[in-house]
Design a protein around this motif. Structure first.
Motif, PDB file in Angstrom:
ATOM      1  N   GLU A 193      -8.567   1.733  -3.209  1.00  0.00           N
ATOM      2  CA  GLU A 193     -10.172   2.008  -2.984  1.00  0.00           C
ATOM      3  C   GLU A 193     -10.438   3.430  -2.833  1.00  0.00           C
ATOM      4  O   GLU A 193     -11.472   3.914  -2.055  1.00  0.00           O
ATOM      5  CB  GLU A 193     -10.496   1.211  -1.646  1.00  0.00           C
ATOM      6  CG  GLU A 193     -10.275  -0.261  -1.770  1.00  0.00           C
ATOM      7  CD  GLU A 193     -10.925  -1.081  -0.603  1.00  0.00           C
ATOM      8  OE1 GLU A 193     -11.613  -0.210   0.210  1.00  0.00           O
ATOM      9  OE2 GLU A 193     -10.745  -2.144  -0.451  1.00  0.00           O
TER      10      GLU A 193
ATOM     11  N   ARG B  95       0.745  -1.226  -0.037  1.00  0.00           N
ATOM     12  CA  ARG B  95      -0.019   0.039   0.031  1.00  0.00           C
ATOM     13  C   ARG B  95       0.875   1.435   0.172  1.00  0.00           C
ATOM     14  O   ARG B  95       0.532   2.318  -0.656  1.00  0.00           O
ATOM     15  CB  ARG B  95      -0.922  -0.172   1.186  1.00  0.00           C
ATOM     16  CG  ARG B  95      -1.822   1.111   1.103  1.00  0.00           C
ATOM     17  CD  ARG B  95      -2.845   1.047   2.570  1.00  0.00           C
ATOM     18  NE  ARG B  95      -1.978   0.813   3.602  1.00  0.00           N
ATOM     19  CZ  ARG B  95      -1.478   1.680   4.587  1.00  0.00           C
ATOM     20  NH1 ARG B  95      -1.158   3.154   4.128  1.00  0.00           N
ATOM     21  NH2 ARG B  95      -0.793   1.397   5.709  1.00  0.00           N
TER      22      ARG B  95
ATOM     23  N   THR C  54      -5.128   4.242   3.086  1.00  0.00           N
ATOM     24  CA  THR C  54      -5.317   3.165   4.307  1.00  0.00           C
ATOM     25  C   THR C  54      -5.679   1.920   3.710  1.00  0.00           C
ATOM     26  O   THR C  54      -5.532   0.877   4.594  1.00  0.00           O
ATOM     27  CB  THR C  54      -5.997   3.588   5.564  1.00  0.00           C
ATOM     28  OG1 THR C  54      -7.238   3.833   5.238  1.00  0.00           O
ATOM     29  CG2 THR C  54      -5.403   4.967   6.009  1.00  0.00           C
ATOM     30  N   LYS C  55      -6.151   1.650   2.589  1.00  0.00           N
ATOM     31  CA  LYS C  55      -6.839   0.545   2.087  1.00  0.00           C
ATOM     32  C   LYS C  55      -6.325   0.081   0.779  1.00  0.00           C
ATOM     33  O   LYS C  55      -5.786   0.817   0.175  1.00  0.00           O
ATOM     34  CB  LYS C  55      -8.326   0.762   1.934  1.00  0.00           C
ATOM     35  CG  LYS C  55      -9.107   0.935   3.393  1.00  0.00           C
ATOM     36  CD  LYS C  55     -10.773   0.894   3.069  1.00  0.00           C
ATOM     37  CE  LYS C  55     -11.246   1.531   4.084  1.00  0.00           C
ATOM     38  NZ  LYS C  55     -12.984   1.730   3.877  1.00  0.00           N
ATOM     39  N   LEU C  56      -6.301  -1.334   0.566  1.00  0.00           N
ATOM     40  CA  LEU C  56      -5.641  -1.639  -0.749  1.00  0.00           C
ATOM     41  C   LEU C  56      -6.773  -3.127  -0.898  1.00  0.00           C
ATOM     42  O   LEU C  56      -7.178  -3.866  -0.084  1.00  0.00           O
ATOM     43  CB  LEU C  56      -4.371  -2.503  -0.421  1.00  0.00           C
ATOM     44  CG  LEU C  56      -3.635  -3.277  -1.676  1.00  0.00           C
ATOM     45  CD1 LEU C  56      -3.568  -2.309  -2.705  1.00  0.00           C
ATOM     46  CD2 LEU C  56      -2.360  -3.952  -1.182  1.00  0.00           C
ATOM     47  N   ARG C  57      -7.063  -3.008  -2.162  1.00  0.00           N
ATOM     48  CA  ARG C  57      -8.119  -3.843  -2.939  1.00  0.00           C
ATOM     49  C   ARG C  57      -7.500  -5.167  -2.508  1.00  0.00           C
ATOM     50  O   ARG C  57      -6.170  -5.384  -2.690  1.00  0.00           O
ATOM     51  CB  ARG C  57      -8.590  -3.517  -4.296  1.00  0.00           C
ATOM     52  CG  ARG C  57      -9.376  -2.687  -4.464  1.00  0.00           C
ATOM     53  CD  ARG C  57      -9.955  -2.436  -5.798  1.00  0.00           C
ATOM     54  NE  ARG C  57     -10.621  -1.283  -5.781  1.00  0.00           N
ATOM     55  CZ  ARG C  57     -11.855  -0.897  -5.683  1.00  0.00           C
ATOM     56  NH1 ARG C  57     -12.533  -1.902  -4.901  1.00  0.00           N
ATOM     57  NH2 ARG C  57     -12.575   0.376  -5.486  1.00  0.00           N
ATOM     58  N   SER C  58      -8.343  -6.273  -2.384  1.00  0.00           N
ATOM     59  CA  SER C  58      -7.830  -7.709  -2.398  1.00  0.00           C
ATOM     60  C   SER C  58      -7.006  -8.195  -3.419  1.00  0.00           C
ATOM     61  O   SER C  58      -7.390  -7.492  -4.439  1.00  0.00           O
ATOM     62  CB  SER C  58      -9.192  -8.480  -2.307  1.00  0.00           C
ATOM     63  OG  SER C  58      -9.798  -8.714  -3.316  1.00  0.00           O
TER      64      SER C  58
END
Length: 406
Positions: free
Chosen positions: A303, A230, A342-346
């Motif tokens: 995201e 990330r 703060t997010k990352l796709r699967s």
């Protein structure tokens, strides 16, 4: 004296001696070393009236372990192939798809066959060399000789068609990338997950009216993929959004350099990006505007963009909410963006997108080679495939060297 070099995935150099014997009688050949493990072959063409015959000397070197990828190694041939890959990568090619095929073929090379002619390649020698290239499924690198009737440095295919010269020109329309099946013997066959992903992509493309090839292999699955972190993705997109201002003519390169250095982003720039910012020509600016599609993909991966959208439409960065867009002007501070990212796709979602764009890219290449209209936007598909390949660490390639093999 003239030179050319053949590059092939073949390792059986007995074929070289066989082809030379098919063209010349025993008196014209001199073999240095054992028949089944020769060191060099010298061939003397027929003498012409009042003129000596022309001579070629053939030598070769090979990988110690044949394969189809370029790992880090001190082997001279591997070092040379890495250099060749970087050399081709920086050429501004008229035919980008053909360039990508050449970049895909270089890692599959196992043998380098050097051919030196004294004083030049005459008709007999030229015919033998072209026959050898066909037998070995090889491509040429040459700095210019009578075989290709040019003094321009470049690459030619086994038929003598120009793949790519230093000026970016081509006359060839295709280049096959062949790999010996035995090199896959130790490889794990595609998993059920990978095959199911491939099937879903083909069904989705069919529903969109996009024809792809069922022969294309499955891509890596979740158990084997290592996604970019990330933090690395956030740094990459922060750099790209700043450079975007230069690409569209809103900002000066030197001002963006200062911005990147002040925000501790300069270390995240690639060599090509630094070169661009130091001298942003109009031609390079136009090329750089296409990186909007990479920005879009990377924001999606974080995201911060809900959907990639259609393959037929250019992205619109104005649709990205201002509060999550990395670049806020030269006086802005990018720290807020790293707090938002703060997010990352699967891995599932990213691999699904990669597989889909990989197969759509094949369709674009196929249409181009057939002089047909692509069913989706080729530029959009290529740029998004590029960013997605970087996201999945395809062949462990850094940003400037990402290939989009089809």
């Amino acid at each position: 004296m003239e030179n050319c070099t053949l590059y092939t995935h073949e390792v059986d150099m007995g074929k070289v001696l066989t082809r030379m014997r098919a063209h010349f009688d025993a008196s014209a050949l001199k073999v240095n070393g054992q028949e089944d493990n020769w060191v060099s072959i010298t061939v003397v063409s027929k003498k012409r009236r009042l003129r000596k015959g022309n001579t070629i000397t053939i030598t070769y070197r090979q990988r110690s372990v044949p394969g189809y990828t370029l790992e880090h190694s001190d082997e001279p041939i591997i070092v040379n192939l890495h250099g060749m890959h970087a050399f081709v990568q920086q050429i501004d090619a008229d035919n980008q798809e053909l360039k990508q095929r050449l970049l895909a073929k270089i890692p599959t090379i196992n043998t380098e066959v050097a051919i030196k002619a004294e004083p030049s390649f005459n008709g007999d020698l030229r015919s033998a060399v072209m026959d050898l290239a066909y037998e070995l499924d090889a491509f040429f690198f040459s700095e210019g000789n009578v075989i290709f009737n040019t003094d321009v440095q470049g690459f030619w295919d086994k038929t003598g068609a120009l793949l790519l010269d230093v000026n970016g020109h081509s006359t060839a329309t295709n280049l096959n990338v062949n790999i010996e099946a035995k090199y896959f013997d130790s490889q794990t066959p595609p998993s059920a997950e990978a095959l199911e992903r491939k099937a879903r992509s083909l069904q989705q493309l069919q529903a969109m009216g996009v024809r792809s090839s069922a022969m294309l292999p499955a891509i890596v699955d979740e158990s084997a993929v290592t996604l970019r972190s990330r933090e690395e993705i956030a740094g990459r997109v922060a750099v790209l959004t700043a450079i975007n201002g230069v690409a569209f003519g809103h900002l000066a390169g030197k001002d963006v350099i200062s911005y990147l250095q002040r925000n501790q982003l300069w270390e995240h720039t690639s060599p090509a990006e630094r070169k661009f910012l130091e001298n942003p020509t109009e031609e390079e600016k136009t090329k750089a505007t296409w990186k909007c599609e990479s920005i879009w993909v990377l924001l999606w991966a974080l995201e911060l963009v809900p959907e990639l959208g259609y393959m037929t439409d250019l992205c619109n960065l104005d649709m990205v909410p201002e509060e999550v867009f990395p670049f806020r002007g030269l006086s802005g501070d990018v720290a807020f963006f790293f707090e938002k990212a703060t997010k990352l796709r699967s891995a599932t979602a990213i691999l699904d997108a990669n597989d889909l764009y990989y197969r759509a890219h094949w369709s674009c290449v196929d249409a181009r080679l057939k002089s047909e209209e692509a069913p989706v936007h080729p530029g959009v598909v290529y740029e998004r495939h590029y960013a997605l390949n970087w996201l999945i660490n395809y062949r462990n390639q850094p940003w400037d060297e990402v290939t989009c093999d089809t």
